[in-house]
Motif scaffolding. Structure first.
Motif, PDB file in Angstrom:
ATOM      1  N   ALA A  17       0.828  -1.202   0.000  1.00 56.87           N
ATOM      2  CA  ALA A  17       0.000   0.000   0.000  1.00 56.87           C
ATOM      3  C   ALA A  17       0.860   1.249   0.000  1.00 56.87           C
ATOM      4  O   ALA A  17       0.569   2.227  -0.726  1.00 56.87           O
ATOM      5  CB  ALA A  17      -0.920  -0.007   1.229  1.00 56.87           C
ATOM      6  N   VAL A  18       1.939   1.248   0.776  1.00 58.51           N
ATOM      7  CA  VAL A  18       2.834   2.406   0.828  1.00 58.51           C
ATOM      8  C   VAL A  18       3.478   2.642  -0.529  1.00 58.51           C
ATOM      9  O   VAL A  18       3.534   3.787  -1.030  1.00 58.51           O
ATOM     10  CB  VAL A  18       3.899   2.197   1.917  1.00 58.51           C
ATOM     11  N   MET A  19       3.962   1.572  -1.144  1.00 59.11           N
ATOM     12  CA  MET A  19       4.613   1.728  -2.457  1.00 59.11           C
ATOM     13  C   MET A  19       3.609   2.178  -3.510  1.00 59.11           C
ATOM     14  O   MET A  19       3.949   2.954  -4.415  1.00 59.11           O
ATOM     15  CB  MET A  19       5.293   0.423  -2.859  1.00 59.11           C
ATOM     16  N   ALA A  20       2.355   1.697  -3.392  1.00 56.64           N
ATOM     17  CA  ALA A  20       1.331   2.130  -4.342  1.00 56.64           C
ATOM     18  C   ALA A  20       1.037   3.618  -4.195  1.00 56.64           C
ATOM     19  O   ALA A  20       0.898   4.347  -5.189  1.00 56.64           O
ATOM     20  CB  ALA A  20       0.059   1.310  -4.134  1.00 56.64           C
ATOM     21  N   VAL A  21       0.954   4.088  -2.947  1.00 58.86           N
ATOM     22  CA  VAL A  21       0.699   5.516  -2.706  1.00 58.86           C
ATOM     23  C   VAL A  21       1.849   6.362  -3.242  1.00 58.86           C
ATOM     24  O   VAL A  21       1.631   7.418  -3.894  1.00 58.86           O
ATOM     25  CB  VAL A  21       0.487   5.768  -1.206  1.00 58.86           C
ATOM     26  N   VAL A  22       3.088   5.930  -3.012  1.00 56.91           N
ATOM     27  CA  VAL A  22       4.245   6.674  -3.504  1.00 56.91           C
ATOM     28  C   VAL A  22       4.227   6.728  -5.031  1.00 56.91           C
ATOM     29  O   VAL A  22       4.498   7.779  -5.637  1.00 56.91           O
ATOM     30  CB  VAL A  22       5.551   6.030  -3.002  1.00 56.91           C
ATOM     31  N   THR A  23       3.894   5.612  -5.668  1.00 52.00           N
ATOM     32  CA  THR A  23       3.859   5.569  -7.133  1.00 52.00           C
ATOM     33  C   THR A  23       2.801   6.504  -7.688  1.00 52.00           C
ATOM     34  O   THR A  23       3.050   7.284  -8.622  1.00 52.00           O
ATOM     35  CB  THR A  23       3.585   4.132  -7.603  1.00 52.00           C
ATOM     36  N   VAL A  24       1.590   6.436  -7.149  1.00 49.26           N
ATOM     37  CA  VAL A  24       0.505   7.301  -7.616  1.00 49.26           C
ATOM     38  C   VAL A  24       0.862   8.770  -7.420  1.00 49.26           C
ATOM     39  O   VAL A  24       0.642   9.616  -8.307  1.00 49.26           O
ATOM     40  CB  VAL A  24      -0.802   6.951  -6.884  1.00 49.26           C
ATOM     41  N   ALA A  25       1.429   9.099  -6.258  1.00 51.69           N
ATOM     42  CA  ALA A  25       1.805  10.486  -6.000  1.00 51.69           C
ATOM     43  C   ALA A  25       2.876  10.956  -6.964  1.00 51.69           C
ATOM     44  O   ALA A  25       2.827  12.089  -7.473  1.00 51.69           O
ATOM     45  CB  ALA A  25       2.296  10.618  -4.554  1.00 51.69           C
ATOM     46  N   ASP A  26       3.858  10.091  -7.230  1.00 51.58           N
ATOM     47  CA  ASP A  26       4.938  10.481  -8.143  1.00 51.58           C
ATOM     48  C   ASP A  26       4.419  10.691  -9.557  1.00 51.58           C
ATOM     49  O   ASP A  26       4.787  11.654 -10.238  1.00 51.58           O
ATOM     50  CB  ASP A  26       6.029   9.409  -8.130  1.00 51.58           C
ATOM     51  N   LEU A  27       3.539   9.796 -10.023  1.00 52.11           N
ATOM     52  CA  LEU A  27       2.986   9.924 -11.362  1.00 52.11           C
ATOM     53  C   LEU A  27       2.059  11.127 -11.477  1.00 52.11           C
ATOM     54  O   LEU A  27       1.990  11.775 -12.530  1.00 52.11           O
ATOM     55  CB  LEU A  27       2.236   8.649 -11.735  1.00 52.11           C
ATOM     56  N   ALA A  28       1.342  11.428 -10.404  1.00 52.66           N
ATOM     57  CA  ALA A  28       0.401  12.545 -10.449  1.00 52.66           C
ATOM     58  C   ALA A  28       1.125  13.888 -10.441  1.00 52.66           C
ATOM     59  O   ALA A  28       0.747  14.820 -11.157  1.00 52.66           O
ATOM     60  CB  ALA A  28      -0.558  12.453  -9.262  1.00 52.66           C
ATOM     61  N   VAL A  29       2.168  14.003  -9.634  1.00 53.90           N
ATOM     62  CA  VAL A  29       2.869  15.280  -9.506  1.00 53.90           C
ATOM     63  C   VAL A  29       3.866  15.479 -10.632  1.00 53.90           C
ATOM     64  O   VAL A  29       4.078  16.602 -11.122  1.00 53.90           O
ATOM     65  CB  VAL A  29       3.575  15.354  -8.137  1.00 53.90           C
ATOM     66  N   GLY A  30       4.470  14.385 -11.080  1.00 51.85           N
ATOM     67  CA  GLY A  30       5.457  14.494 -12.143  1.00 51.85           C
ATOM     68  C   GLY A  30       6.848  14.741 -11.597  1.00 51.85           C
ATOM     69  O   GLY A  30       7.089  14.730 -10.388  1.00 51.85           O
ATOM     70  N   PRO A  31       7.793  14.956 -12.476  1.00 48.37           N
ATOM     71  CA  PRO A  31       9.195  15.105 -12.068  1.00 48.37           C
ATOM     72  C   PRO A  31       9.476  16.324 -11.195  1.00 48.37           C
ATOM     73  O   PRO A  31      10.556  16.433 -10.627  1.00 48.37           O
ATOM     74  CB  PRO A  31       9.944  15.214 -13.403  1.00 48.37           C
ATOM     75  N   ALA A  32       8.506  17.251 -11.102  1.00 50.08           N
ATOM     76  CA  ALA A  32       8.765  18.479 -10.340  1.00 50.08           C
ATOM     77  C   ALA A  32       9.069  18.160  -8.876  1.00 50.08           C
ATOM     78  O   ALA A  32       9.914  18.805  -8.246  1.00 50.08           O
ATOM     79  CB  ALA A  32       7.553  19.411 -10.424  1.00 50.08           C
ATOM     80  N   VAL A  33       8.357  17.169  -8.300  1.00 44.46           N
ATOM     81  CA  VAL A  33       8.599  16.742  -6.925  1.00 44.46           C
ATOM     82  C   VAL A  33       9.004  15.270  -6.970  1.00 44.46           C
ATOM     83  O   VAL A  33       8.244  14.433  -7.442  1.00 44.46           O
ATOM     84  CB  VAL A  33       7.347  16.919  -6.039  1.00 44.46           C
ATOM     85  N   VAL A  34      10.167  14.958  -6.482  1.00 42.40           N
ATOM     86  CA  VAL A  34      10.694  13.606  -6.585  1.00 42.40           C
ATOM     87  C   VAL A  34      10.330  12.806  -5.329  1.00 42.40           C
ATOM     88  O   VAL A  34      10.768  13.150  -4.228  1.00 42.40           O
ATOM     89  CB  VAL A  34      12.221  13.625  -6.780  1.00 42.40           C
ATOM     90  N   PHE A  35       9.502  11.761  -5.517  1.00 45.80           N
ATOM     91  CA  PHE A  35       9.118  10.868  -4.413  1.00 45.80           C
ATOM     92  C   PHE A  35       9.982   9.606  -4.366  1.00 45.80           C
ATOM     93  O   PHE A  35       9.732   8.716  -3.581  1.00 45.80           O
ATOM     94  CB  PHE A  35       7.645  10.448  -4.575  1.00 45.80           C
ATOM     95  N   LEU A  36      10.985   9.577  -5.232  1.00 46.34           N
ATOM     96  CA  LEU A  36      11.769   8.362  -5.411  1.00 46.34           C
ATOM     97  C   LEU A  36      12.324   7.782  -4.104  1.00 46.34           C
ATOM     98  O   LEU A  36      12.221   6.572  -3.866  1.00 46.34           O
ATOM     99  CB  LEU A  36      12.919   8.641  -6.390  1.00 46.34           C
ATOM    100  N   PRO A  37      12.900   8.580  -3.187  1.00 46.91           N
ATOM    101  CA  PRO A  37      13.463   7.991  -1.958  1.00 46.91           C
ATOM    102  C   PRO A  37      12.430   7.315  -1.062  1.00 46.91           C
ATOM    103  O   PRO A  37      12.776   6.438  -0.260  1.00 46.91           O
ATOM    104  CB  PRO A  37      14.106   9.185  -1.255  1.00 46.91           C
ATOM    105  N   LEU A  38      11.142   7.709  -1.212  1.00 42.24           N
ATOM    106  CA  LEU A  38      10.108   7.145  -0.343  1.00 42.24           C
ATOM    107  C   LEU A  38       9.738   5.715  -0.704  1.00 42.24           C
ATOM    108  O   LEU A  38       9.040   5.046   0.066  1.00 42.24           O
ATOM    109  CB  LEU A  38       8.848   8.027  -0.390  1.00 42.24           C
ATOM    110  N   VAL A  39      10.202   5.222  -1.848  1.00 40.82           N
ATOM    111  CA  VAL A  39       9.938   3.832  -2.224  1.00 40.82           C
ATOM    112  C   VAL A  39      10.518   2.881  -1.182  1.00 40.82           C
ATOM    113  O   VAL A  39       9.995   1.795  -0.942  1.00 40.82           O
ATOM    114  CB  VAL A  39      10.514   3.540  -3.622  1.00 40.82           C
TER     115      VAL A  39
END
Length: 348
Positions: A17-39
């Motif tokens: 669930a955590v990884m799914a939330v991080v993925t959705v947030a990253d795809l929704a916001v785009g490269p402007a905000v990097v969620f990569l470390p939260l994986v």
């Protein structure tokens, strides 16, 4: 679903669930905000439940996801991308170590529980279903989750002088209370076979408890001896038993004056005097600890045993205690706050 299985299911789904939330947030916001470390949060939660294989699998999924999001954000071959991948690998490795340590502790705990259960079975042994013309059943409910014994105690001994029983409540909780319960039960078992008089059994108990306890600690107990169509009681500051006659009439056999609990004999109080009540064919006798009558519902009302006594009538003793136990749990609508021991005798 039981609360524990529900919690286990939620914990097993948490990493995904955590990884799914991080993925959705990253795809929704785009490269402007990097969620990569939260994986790396996915493999961080993985060791809570499951085996090392599951933790490694979650780490593998997180690594693939990190690479995919890094490629999507154009960070795959940048220092930030490499650091995110290293973070996932590091957290996964730490998770594998945590799983190994958790499993070792679980194995140790299983051994301790196995030893404890063996000791508990030796201490609180199953009562005979029928002895001396009396049918009986017992129910023990511990206030400690998954524990099978606490400070309450019971025993049935078929002696040459009649069927003798005890139900008691040790002040306090934990291992010290269990040790005291062991002393009381061991002394009772021996004394019932050696002493002709029930009062002598009580005197043996008093001496044993005085040697065991200090600091004003005590044990309340009620002893009963069934012989022919009569039951003799000896009460050490314990709640009065419930006696239900064949026609449903309720009585609460009580002594003329209550004696101090076991362990307080140093106060020079008079020992309890035996008292008797008729116990005819079809009569039911319920001995219990105060965990039953002092159980409160959400509004603070005590369990109304007199109003619920009809649950005992007309049933096999084991079925009767199951019905009473279920009604008690419905009354409190939550965990028990005190240990509860119930011992039911029916004159056949």
């Amino acid at each position: 679903m039981r609360p524990k299985s529900y919690r286990a299911t939620m914990l097993s789904l948490l990493p995904f669930a955590v990884m799914a939330v991080v993925t959705v947030a990253d795809l929704a916001v785009g490269p402007a905000v990097v969620f990569l470390p939260l994986v790396s949060l996915g493999p961080a939660f993985a060791p809570l439940v499951g085996s090392w294989r599951r933790t490694a699998a979650v780490g593998g999924v997180a690594l693939l996801l990190c690479a995919a999001l890094g490629w999507y954000n154009g960070l795959l071959y940048t220092p930030r991308g490499w650091m995110s991948i290293a973070s996932v690998l590091g957290v996964t490795g730490a998770g594998l170590l945590a799983v190994s340590l958790r499993q070792e502790r679980e194995v140790e705990l299983d051994h301790v529980r196995s030893i404890a259960e063996t000791a508990q079975r030796a201490l609180l042994r199953p009562v005979p279903r029928t002895t001396g013309g009396v049918r009986m059943a017992v129910c023990y409910m511990s206030a400690v989750a998954e524990a099978r014994i606490g400070g309450d105690l019971y025993e049935v001994v078929t002696s040459p002088h009649g069927v003798r029983v005890i139900v008691g409540d040790v002040q306090g909780k934990g291992l010290e209370a269990v040790e005291t319960a062991a002393v009381v039960l061991g002394t009772f078992r021996e004394a019932c076979l050696n002493e002709v008089d029930l009062a002598a059994v009580g005197s043996r108990l008093e001496r044993a408890v005085e040697r065991q306890l200090d600091d004003e600690k005590f044990v309340t107990a009620v002893l009963a001896e069934v012989a022919d169509e009569e039951v003799t009681f000896l009460n050490y500051g314990h709640p009065a038993p419930l006696l239900m006659s064949g026609d449903g009439t309720l009585t609460w056999p009580e002594p003329d004056s209550y004696a101090l609990p076991l362990g307080l004999g140093a106060h020079n109080a008079s020992p309890p005097k035996p008292y008797r009540a008729g116990f005819l064919s079809g009569d039911d006798l319920l001995l219990y600890t105060d965990g039953l009558t002092e159980a409160r519902d959400a509004e603070g009302r005590f369990y109304p045993l007199a109003e619920r006594a009809h649950l005992l009538k007309g049933r096999d003793p084991e079925a009767a205690l199951r019905a009473l136990r279920q009604d008690l749990l419905q009354h409190i609508s939550g965990p028990l706050q005190d240990d509860t021991a119930l011992l039911m005798l029916r004159h056949s």
